[in-house]
Design a protein around this motif. Structure first.
Motif, PDB file in Angstrom:
ATOM      1  N   ASN A   1       1.016  -1.311   0.016  1.00 26.97           N
ATOM      2  CA  ASN A   1       0.112   0.105  -0.075  1.00 26.97           C
ATOM      3  C   ASN A   1       0.949   1.155  -0.040  1.00 26.97           C
ATOM      4  O   ASN A   1       1.608   1.446   0.853  1.00 26.97           O
ATOM      5  CB  ASN A   1      -0.880  -0.018   1.299  1.00 26.97           C
ATOM      6  N   PRO A   2       0.804   2.146  -1.057  1.00 21.76           N
ATOM      7  CA  PRO A   2       1.785   3.262  -1.073  1.00 21.76           C
ATOM      8  C   PRO A   2       1.436   4.391   0.112  1.00 21.76           C
ATOM      9  O   PRO A   2       2.345   5.174   0.055  1.00 21.76           O
ATOM     10  CB  PRO A   2       1.424   3.631  -2.678  1.00 21.76           C
ATOM     11  N   ARG A   3       0.373   4.138   0.721  1.00 21.74           N
ATOM     12  CA  ARG A   3      -0.108   5.133   1.642  1.00 21.74           C
ATOM     13  C   ARG A   3       0.360   4.742   2.707  1.00 21.74           C
ATOM     14  O   ARG A   3       0.575   5.602   3.835  1.00 21.74           O
ATOM     15  CB  ARG A   3      -1.691   5.499   1.844  1.00 21.74           C
ATOM     16  N   ARG A   4       0.769   3.404   3.259  1.00 22.59           N
ATOM     17  CA  ARG A   4       1.127   2.930   4.325  1.00 22.59           C
ATOM     18  C   ARG A   4       2.453   2.973   4.740  1.00 22.59           C
ATOM     19  O   ARG A   4       2.863   3.334   5.815  1.00 22.59           O
ATOM     20  CB  ARG A   4       0.433   1.486   4.449  1.00 22.59           C
ATOM     21  N   TYR A   5       3.492   2.676   3.737  1.00 22.53           N
ATOM     22  CA  TYR A   5       4.483   2.347   3.924  1.00 22.53           C
ATOM     23  C   TYR A   5       5.532   3.573   3.175  1.00 22.53           C
ATOM     24  O   TYR A   5       6.396   3.246   2.583  1.00 22.53           O
ATOM     25  CB  TYR A   5       4.965   1.055   3.328  1.00 22.53           C
ATOM     26  N   SER A   6       5.147   4.780   3.715  1.00 31.12           N
ATOM     27  CA  SER A   6       5.732   5.921   3.116  1.00 31.12           C
ATOM     28  C   SER A   6       6.025   7.105   3.934  1.00 31.12           C
ATOM     29  O   SER A   6       5.160   7.353   4.867  1.00 31.12           O
ATOM     30  CB  SER A   6       4.897   6.327   2.076  1.00 31.12           C
ATOM     31  N   PHE A   7       7.000   7.748   4.010  1.00 32.24           N
ATOM     32  CA  PHE A   7       7.307   8.861   4.489  1.00 32.24           C
ATOM     33  C   PHE A   7       7.560  10.190   3.724  1.00 32.24           C
ATOM     34  O   PHE A   7       8.485  10.274   2.944  1.00 32.24           O
ATOM     35  CB  PHE A   7       8.452   8.693   5.424  1.00 32.24           C
ATOM     36  N   PHE A   8       6.950  11.221   3.948  1.00 30.15           N
ATOM     37  CA  PHE A   8       7.055  12.585   3.092  1.00 30.15           C
ATOM     38  C   PHE A   8       7.880  13.518   4.255  1.00 30.15           C
ATOM     39  O   PHE A   8       7.845  13.747   5.420  1.00 30.15           O
ATOM     40  CB  PHE A   8       5.753  13.375   3.359  1.00 30.15           C
ATOM     41  N   LEU A   9       9.170  13.762   3.481  1.00 32.57           N
ATOM     42  CA  LEU A   9      10.183  14.503   4.064  1.00 32.57           C
ATOM     43  C   LEU A   9      10.744  15.786   3.452  1.00 32.57           C
ATOM     44  O   LEU A   9      10.293  16.202   2.559  1.00 32.57           O
ATOM     45  CB  LEU A   9      11.429  13.389   4.001  1.00 32.57           C
ATOM     46  N   GLY A  10      11.466  16.614   4.188  1.00 36.69           N
ATOM     47  CA  GLY A  10      11.930  17.590   3.855  1.00 36.69           C
ATOM     48  C   GLY A  10      11.438  19.030   4.647  1.00 36.69           C
ATOM     49  O   GLY A  10      10.861  18.660   5.557  1.00 36.69           O
ATOM     50  N   PRO A  11      12.019  20.052   4.197  1.00 39.13           N
ATOM     51  CA  PRO A  11      11.749  21.327   5.002  1.00 39.13           C
ATOM     52  C   PRO A  11      10.082  21.775   5.188  1.00 39.13           C
ATOM     53  O   PRO A  11      10.041  22.393   6.429  1.00 39.13           O
ATOM     54  CB  PRO A  11      12.341  22.388   3.965  1.00 39.13           C
ATOM     55  N   ASP A  12       9.334  21.358   4.623  1.00 37.54           N
ATOM     56  CA  ASP A  12       8.060  21.721   4.639  1.00 37.54           C
ATOM     57  C   ASP A  12       7.123  20.578   5.389  1.00 37.54           C
ATOM     58  O   ASP A  12       5.899  20.557   5.279  1.00 37.54           O
ATOM     59  CB  ASP A  12       7.283  22.052   3.396  1.00 37.54           C
ATOM     60  N   THR A  13       7.713  19.663   6.078  1.00 43.30           N
ATOM     61  CA  THR A  13       7.083  18.433   6.626  1.00 43.30           C
ATOM     62  C   THR A  13       6.989  18.252   8.031  1.00 43.30           C
ATOM     63  O   THR A  13       8.017  18.962   8.644  1.00 43.30           O
ATOM     64  CB  THR A  13       7.515  17.036   5.839  1.00 43.30           C
ATOM     65  N   LYS A  14       6.382  17.607   8.743  1.00 45.02           N
ATOM     66  CA  LYS A  14       6.215  17.135   9.910  1.00 45.02           C
ATOM     67  C   LYS A  14       6.881  15.572  10.102  1.00 45.02           C
ATOM     68  O   LYS A  14       6.474  14.824   9.476  1.00 45.02           O
ATOM     69  CB  LYS A  14       4.966  17.163  10.550  1.00 45.02           C
ATOM     70  N   THR A  15       8.108  15.707  10.843  1.00 48.72           N
ATOM     71  CA  THR A  15       8.896  14.498  10.701  1.00 48.72           C
ATOM     72  C   THR A  15       8.759  13.672  12.069  1.00 48.72           C
ATOM     73  O   THR A  15       9.587  12.740  12.208  1.00 48.72           O
ATOM     74  CB  THR A  15      10.346  14.763  10.470  1.00 48.72           C
ATOM     75  N   ARG A  16       7.991  14.018  13.123  1.00 48.28           N
ATOM     76  CA  ARG A  16       7.905  13.186  14.409  1.00 48.28           C
ATOM     77  C   ARG A  16       7.799  11.869  14.180  1.00 48.28           C
ATOM     78  O   ARG A  16       8.527  11.212  14.813  1.00 48.28           O
ATOM     79  CB  ARG A  16       6.700  13.922  15.265  1.00 48.28           C
ATOM     80  N   THR A  17       6.795  11.412  13.346  1.00 50.50           N
ATOM     81  CA  THR A  17       6.372   9.899  13.150  1.00 50.50           C
ATOM     82  C   THR A  17       7.712   9.319  12.438  1.00 50.50           C
ATOM     83  O   THR A  17       8.117   8.386  12.883  1.00 50.50           O
ATOM     84  CB  THR A  17       5.241   9.881  12.355  1.00 50.50           C
ATOM     85  N   THR A  18       8.282  10.091  11.386  1.00 50.46           N
ATOM     86  CA  THR A  18       9.384   9.513  10.665  1.00 50.46           C
ATOM     87  C   THR A  18      10.575   9.245  11.828  1.00 50.46           C
ATOM     88  O   THR A  18      11.029   8.001  11.689  1.00 50.46           O
ATOM     89  CB  THR A  18       9.821  10.326   9.659  1.00 50.46           C
ATOM     90  N   GLU A  19      10.919  10.212  12.574  1.00 53.25           N
ATOM     91  CA  GLU A  19      11.791  10.119  13.647  1.00 53.25           C
ATOM     92  C   GLU A  19      11.698   8.977  14.666  1.00 53.25           C
ATOM     93  O   GLU A  19      12.478   8.251  14.892  1.00 53.25           O
ATOM     94  CB  GLU A  19      12.080  11.415  14.106  1.00 53.25           C
ATOM     95  N   GLU A  20      10.276   8.655  14.823  1.00 49.00           N
ATOM     96  CA  GLU A  20       9.956   7.606  15.885  1.00 49.00           C
ATOM     97  C   GLU A  20      10.344   6.110  15.342  1.00 49.00           C
ATOM     98  O   GLU A  20      10.598   5.491  15.943  1.00 49.00           O
ATOM     99  CB  GLU A  20       8.438   7.861  16.183  1.00 49.00           C
ATOM    100  N   TYR A  21       9.835   6.043  14.146  1.00 52.50           N
ATOM    101  CA  TYR A  21       9.955   4.710  13.312  1.00 52.50           C
ATOM    102  C   TYR A  21      11.154   4.555  12.595  1.00 52.50           C
ATOM    103  O   TYR A  21      11.502   3.377  12.567  1.00 52.50           O
ATOM    104  CB  TYR A  21       8.736   4.809  12.417  1.00 52.50           C
ATOM    105  N   LEU A  22      11.850   5.697  12.293  1.00 54.12           N
ATOM    106  CA  LEU A  22      13.050   5.209  11.402  1.00 54.12           C
ATOM    107  C   LEU A  22      14.139   5.582  12.438  1.00 54.12           C
ATOM    108  O   LEU A  22      15.318   5.202  12.159  1.00 54.12           O
ATOM    109  CB  LEU A  22      13.415   6.173  10.363  1.00 54.12           C
TER     110      LEU A  22
END
Length: 144
Positions: free
Chosen positions: A123-144
């Motif tokens: 599922n492209p919505r489930r296993y994906s992180f949107f990154l960069g200057p205009d994004t929120k990265t709390r979830t990304t940092e928690e899981y990666l």
């Protein structure tokens, strides 16, 4: 790794090599030919692999200003199937935006008795992180 920074290939390769993937990670710089005419995908470069996970890592440059996650995923599935790749981490980048996406894309075969094998896509919505200057990265940092 600063996930709020604009995309930088060398920083991501370092992240994959030293923090995220197993020790057998091998970096590459291999341009992958595109035989079809995708709507969004412009260039594909294999930037690494982790043989123990049977995982390839690609950088895919696309032409969209926005984040056409589903369309890019469909084109990516076609491209990976063409080369027989079942699992890939893909960095979707655009020269029109500082933001980018990191996605796990998988293709598997589903067997049902009495029927043909069916391809099953992640599922492209489930296993994906949107990154960069205009994004929120709390979830990304928690899981990666």
């Amino acid at each position: 790794m600063d996930f709020k920074a604009p995309y930088n290939r060398d920083q991501h390769i370092d992240f994959f090599k030293n923090q995220f993937l197993p020790e057998d990670f091998i970096d590459h710089d291999e341009k992958i030919p595109i035989s079809s005419s995708p709507q969004f995908i412009k260039n594909v470069i294999k930037i690494g692999e982790a043989p123990s996970l049977d995982l390839n890592i690609y950088e895919i440059e696309h032409l969209s200003e926005n984040d056409p996650r589903v369309s890019l995923s469909r084109e990516s599935f076609r491209l990976l199937a063409q080369y027989g790749v079942k699992k890939a981490l893909v960095l979707f980048i655009s020269k029109k935006s500082l933001n980018y996406r990191l996605s796990l894309i998988t293709i598997d075969l589903k067997w049902e008795e009495g029927r043909r094998a069916q391809k099953e896509y992640s599922n492209p919505r489930r296993y994906s992180f949107f990154l960069g200057p205009d994004t929120k990265t709390r979830t990304t940092e928690e899981y990666l």
